[in-house]
Design a protein around this motif. Structure first.
Motif, mmCIF file in Angstrom:
data_model
loop_
_atom_site.group_PDB
_atom_site.id
_atom_site.type_symbol
_atom_site.label_atom_id
_atom_site.label_comp_id
_atom_site.label_asym_id
_atom_site.label_seq_id
_atom_site.Cartn_x
_atom_site.Cartn_y
_atom_site.Cartn_z
ATOM 1 N N CYS A 56 0.834 -1.203 0.000
ATOM 2 C CA CYS A 56 0.000 0.000 0.000
ATOM 3 C C CYS A 56 0.873 1.259 0.000
ATOM 4 N N ASP A 57 1.749 1.380 -0.994
ATOM 5 C CA ASP A 57 2.557 2.595 -1.115
ATOM 6 C C ASP A 57 2.424 3.127 -2.528
ATOM 7 N N GLU A 58 2.660 4.416 -2.684
ATOM 8 C CA GLU A 58 2.411 5.085 -3.957
ATOM 9 C C GLU A 58 3.159 4.448 -5.127
ATOM 10 N N LYS A 59 4.432 4.180 -4.972
ATOM 11 C CA LYS A 59 5.224 3.614 -6.066
ATOM 12 C C LYS A 59 4.661 2.267 -6.521
ATOM 13 N N SER A 60 4.314 1.413 -5.577
ATOM 14 C CA SER A 60 3.770 0.090 -5.912
ATOM 15 C C SER A 60 2.405 0.189 -6.575
ATOM 16 N N VAL A 61 1.564 1.092 -6.070
ATOM 17 C CA VAL A 61 0.222 1.242 -6.641
ATOM 18 C C VAL A 61 0.302 1.834 -8.041
ATOM 19 N N ILE A 62 1.175 2.807 -8.252
ATOM 20 C CA ILE A 62 1.356 3.387 -9.596
ATOM 21 C C ILE A 62 1.801 2.295 -10.567
ATOM 22 N N ALA A 63 2.729 1.445 -10.157
ATOM 23 C CA ALA A 63 3.163 0.330 -11.013
ATOM 24 C C ALA A 63 1.990 -0.600 -11.294
ATOM 25 N N TRP A 64 1.169 -0.883 -10.276
ATOM 26 C CA TRP A 64 -0.017 -1.730 -10.461
ATOM 27 C C TRP A 64 -0.986 -1.089 -11.449
ATOM 28 N N LEU A 65 -1.212 0.223 -11.321
ATOM 29 C CA LEU A 65 -2.106 0.931 -12.253
ATOM 30 C C LEU A 65 -1.612 0.778 -13.692
ATOM 31 N N ILE A 66 -0.334 1.005 -13.907
ATOM 32 C CA ILE A 66 0.247 0.899 -15.250
ATOM 33 C C ILE A 66 0.125 -0.534 -15.769
ATOM 34 N N ASP A 67 0.421 -1.517 -14.923
ATOM 35 C CA ASP A 67 0.309 -2.931 -15.316
ATOM 36 C C ASP A 67 -1.117 -3.307 -15.703
ATOM 37 N N ASN A 68 -2.092 -2.574 -15.162
ATOM 38 C CA ASN A 68 -3.498 -2.859 -15.447
ATOM 39 C C ASN A 68 -4.097 -1.879 -16.451
ATOM 40 N N ASN A 69 -3.230 -1.226 -17.239
ATOM 41 C CA ASN A 69 -3.631 -0.338 -18.337
ATOM 42 C C ASN A 69 -4.325 0.949 -17.901
ATOM 43 N N PHE A 70 -4.085 1.388 -16.681
ATOM 44 C CA PHE A 70 -4.606 2.671 -16.217
ATOM 45 C C PHE A 70 -3.488 3.700 -16.268
ATOM 46 N N GLU A 71 -3.867 4.973 -16.393
ATOM 47 C CA GLU A 71 -2.898 6.058 -16.319
ATOM 48 C C GLU A 71 -2.566 6.288 -14.848
ATOM 49 N N PRO A 72 -1.304 6.549 -14.514
ATOM 50 C CA PRO A 72 -0.907 6.701 -13.117
ATOM 51 C C PRO A 72 -1.693 7.755 -12.337
ATOM 52 N N GLY A 73 -2.048 8.871 -12.954
ATOM 53 C CA GLY A 73 -2.748 9.936 -12.236
ATOM 54 C C GLY A 73 -4.255 9.878 -12.343
ATOM 55 N N ASP A 74 -4.789 8.987 -13.146
ATOM 56 C CA ASP A 74 -6.230 8.915 -13.361
ATOM 57 C C ASP A 74 -6.787 7.738 -12.572
ATOM 58 N N LEU A 75 -7.221 8.016 -11.347
ATOM 59 C CA LEU A 75 -7.640 6.965 -10.432
ATOM 60 C C LEU A 75 -9.092 6.557 -10.586
ATOM 61 N N ARG A 76 -9.849 7.263 -11.469
ATOM 62 C CA ARG A 76 -11.274 6.968 -11.561
ATOM 63 C C ARG A 76 -11.733 6.665 -12.981
ATOM 64 N N SER A 77 -10.809 6.488 -13.900
ATOM 65 C CA SER A 77 -11.183 6.210 -15.281
ATOM 66 C C SER A 77 -11.737 4.798 -15.434
ATOM 67 N N ILE A 78 -12.428 4.574 -16.533
ATOM 68 C CA ILE A 78 -12.956 3.244 -16.843
ATOM 69 C C ILE A 78 -12.171 2.718 -18.039
ATOM 70 N N LYS A 79 -11.584 1.549 -17.875
ATOM 71 C CA LYS A 79 -10.796 0.933 -18.943
ATOM 72 C C LYS A 79 -11.274 -0.484 -19.185
ATOM 73 N N ARG A 80 -11.189 -0.908 -20.431
ATOM 74 C CA ARG A 80 -11.506 -2.291 -20.766
ATOM 75 C C ARG A 80 -10.324 -3.159 -20.375
ATOM 76 N N MET A 81 -10.627 -4.212 -19.633
ATOM 77 C CA MET A 81 -9.605 -5.151 -19.194
ATOM 78 C C MET A 81 -9.640 -6.382 -20.096
ATOM 79 N N LYS A 82 -8.523 -7.047 -20.227
ATOM 80 C CA LYS A 82 -8.468 -8.286 -20.982
ATOM 81 C C LYS A 82 -9.328 -9.338 -20.265
ATOM 82 N N ASN A 83 -10.235 -9.945 -20.972
ATOM 83 C CA ASN A 83 -11.108 -11.009 -20.457
ATOM 84 C C ASN A 83 -12.005 -10.587 -19.300
ATOM 85 N N SER A 84 -12.352 -9.320 -19.215
ATOM 86 C CA SER A 84 -13.291 -8.862 -18.193
ATOM 87 C C SER A 84 -13.951 -7.574 -18.673
ATOM 88 N N PRO A 85 -15.041 -7.191 -18.041
ATOM 89 C CA PRO A 85 -15.731 -5.968 -18.459
ATOM 90 C C PRO A 85 -14.917 -4.719 -18.135
#
Length: 163
Positions: A56-85
């Motif tokens: 639960c630290d900023e660097k780790s969460v930012i890396a998680w966001l990027i790994d999941n196709n989210f922009e690091p600063g956009d915490l509320r966007s909606i993105k299509r995930m592989k094999n999920s809605p």
């Protein structure tokens, strides 16, 4: 549902019992301290653990966001995930059992997303129950999503059905 189908009745019973006990013995949090919902995360013996792989630290969460196709600063966007809605970061973290990410997102601007459903009405609570993320379910309950346990999707399914 993940895991062995032979375990499904046991897991369903354990999740149903745990959520029912949580609902009857815990008051939902309507206020927070410094934006954080206080939750006890000590599971009863034999309870399935959340994955909670990301610290639960900023660097780790930012890396998680990027790994999941989210922009690091956009915490509320909606993105299509592989094999999920399409999902918001909060929903994706609940879906994955990443409690540390959920807490960090909640504290940094995504608190309203604990109750946000997708186009089908599937909430973070729905996905957490569906994937047996009991720690995340308990946290969501405390973080303001207690009412979502009975909220039905467009197809009429509740998180309890998904469990």
């Amino acid at each position: 549902m993940e895991g062995n189908n032979a375990d499904r009745p046991f897991l369903l019973s354990a999740i149903t019992l745990s959520i029912t006990n949580a609902m009857s013995s815990i008051e939902p949090s309507t206020s927070t301290t410094a934006g954080t919902a206080a939750v006890s995360l000590s599971p009863p013996a034999g309870e399935p653990e959340a994955e909670n792989l990301v610290p639960c630290d900023e660097k780790s969460v930012i890396a998680w966001l990027i790994d999941n196709n989210f922009e690091p600063g956009d915490l509320r966007s909606i993105k299509r995930m592989k094999n999920s809605p399409p999902m918001r970061p909060m929903t994706r973290a609940c879906f994955s059992g990443e409690l540390g990410v959920c807490e960090w997102l909640f504290d940094h601007g995504a608190a309203p997303d604990v109750n946000e459903g997708d186009d089908e009405g599937q909430t973070p609570m729905f996905f957490s129950c569906m994937h047996n993320r009991l720690k995340v379910c308990k946290w969501l309950f405390q973080a303001g999503a207690a009412g979502d346990i009975r909220k039905a999707t467009k197809l009429g399914f509740t998180p309890m059905h998904a469990a």
